[in-house]
Design an enzyme around this catalytic site. Structure first.
Site: not given
Length: 170
Positions: A58, A95
């Site tokens: 992204r 994460e």
């Protein structure tokens, strides 16, 4: 413009408790996407930037049009094994797990001023690894720009002395 209206939030993705910020709904709307890039460009216009680097994937959809709008080059930071030339690599924590990023050894010339652009700043692991790779090649990171910042995770605190800008904060 309220960009949050164009960002879909998906609960419990990719795992329970995560509220994933899905920018595909923003990207699908040409005028909104253009305005987001234009506003990000305004946030960084005073910086002296030679190239923009963006982490896969992204970071490409934010960094490449931003570089294009500034008339400068774009450098992809890819996952390990995706670049065809000679590379340097570094491990990093996500994460939700671990991964490895790579850059071509000749992507950055010593002394080049580099802005890192990505869609989202969370804990800062991906960006810190990108900073480390750029510095290994002799580049100077002059800032980082994000479409979204999860400010409650305080990822920007990891980037000593690097200016961070973001268009939308959660």
């Amino acid at each position: 413009m309220n960009f949050k209206e164009h960002i879909r939030v998906i609960p419990d993705f990719p795992q329970p408790g995560i509220r994933f910020k899905d920018i595909t709904t923003l990207l699908q709307n040409g005028p909104v996407y253009r305005e987001a890039i234009d506003q990000m460009k305004a946030l960084i216009k005073e910086k002296q930037i030679d190239v923009i680097a963006g982490p896969e994937a992204r970071g490409f959809v934010i960094g490449a049009p931003l570089a294009y709008s500034l008339g400068i080059g774009f450098i992809p930071i890819r996952k390990s094994g995706k670049l065809p030339g000679e590379t340097i690599e570094a491990d990093y924590a996500l994460e939700y797990g671990k991964d490895k990023l790579a850059m071509h050894k000749d992507a950055i010339k010593p002394g080049q001023k580099v802005l890192i652009a990505d869609d989202l700043l969370a804990t800062g692991g991906t960006i810190q690894t990108s900073i480390d790779l750029i510095k290994q090649l002799g580049g100077e990171v002059v800032g980082a720009a994000f479409l979204i910042e999860l400010s409650y995770l305080d990822g920007r605190s990891k980037f000593n002395g690097i200016d961070v800008v973001s268009l939308v904060q959660y």
